[in-house]
Design a protein around this motif. Sequence first.
Motif, PDB file in Angstrom:
ATOM      1  N   HIS A   1       0.571   5.551   0.006  1.00  0.00           N
ATOM      2  CA  HIS A   1      -0.293   6.720   0.187  1.00  0.00           C
ATOM      3  C   HIS A   1       0.418   7.942  -0.380  1.00  0.00           C
TER       4      HIS A   1
ATOM      5  N   VAL B   1       0.848  -1.190   0.000  1.00  0.00           N
ATOM      6  CA  VAL B   1       0.000   0.000   0.000  1.00  0.00           C
ATOM      7  C   VAL B   1       0.884   1.241   0.000  1.00  0.00           C
TER       8      VAL B   1
ATOM      9  N   ARG C   1      -4.721   6.335  -2.169  1.00  0.00           N
ATOM     10  CA  ARG C   1      -4.177   5.069  -1.667  1.00  0.00           C
ATOM     11  C   ARG C   1      -4.017   4.173  -2.883  1.00  0.00           C
TER      12      ARG C   1
END
Length: 161
Positions: free
Chosen positions: A21, A19, A118
């Motif tokens: 961001h 992930v 995201r």
Amino acid sequence: MRSDLRAAERRASALVGTVEHRDLGPLRAPETVAFARACAETDPRLLDPDSAGFEVHPLYLPSQLRGPDGGFAGDYRADGMFRDEVPGTDGLDVRLMAGGQTITFHRPVPLGDPVTVRRVLETVERKGKPGSEFLLLTVSKTYRARRAGDLATVIERFIVR
């Protein structure tokens, strides 16, 4: 399969599920209006930020990769794409192509509300026949405004040759 394509497959496969961001900052009216004009829009709701019914062009948000200020010279590949836009390919001699995009809009995009994205590399698939193989990478992005919540979900596919 060419060595750079194999390297891209190894690198990208190692990133599946990671992930990331990114802070895009608040969206600003001048940039959203410029985008609408570039899209040849004539609807005054997309062109006049002083009108009560002003709206951000719905495709403006998914076009944001670095926020309204863009990137720096070192952020780009020789082909003009961002170096990190297609996971696992930075610095490799591979050709990149868009392989399709699906967008689900959740709510209108607010001006001034800081937006984050995201991003997750979902899959890496080897396609094609021996000698003409390519990779198909699927990336999901969720755009979220601090106060308004989720704005859009984007599924992008990239072809790596």
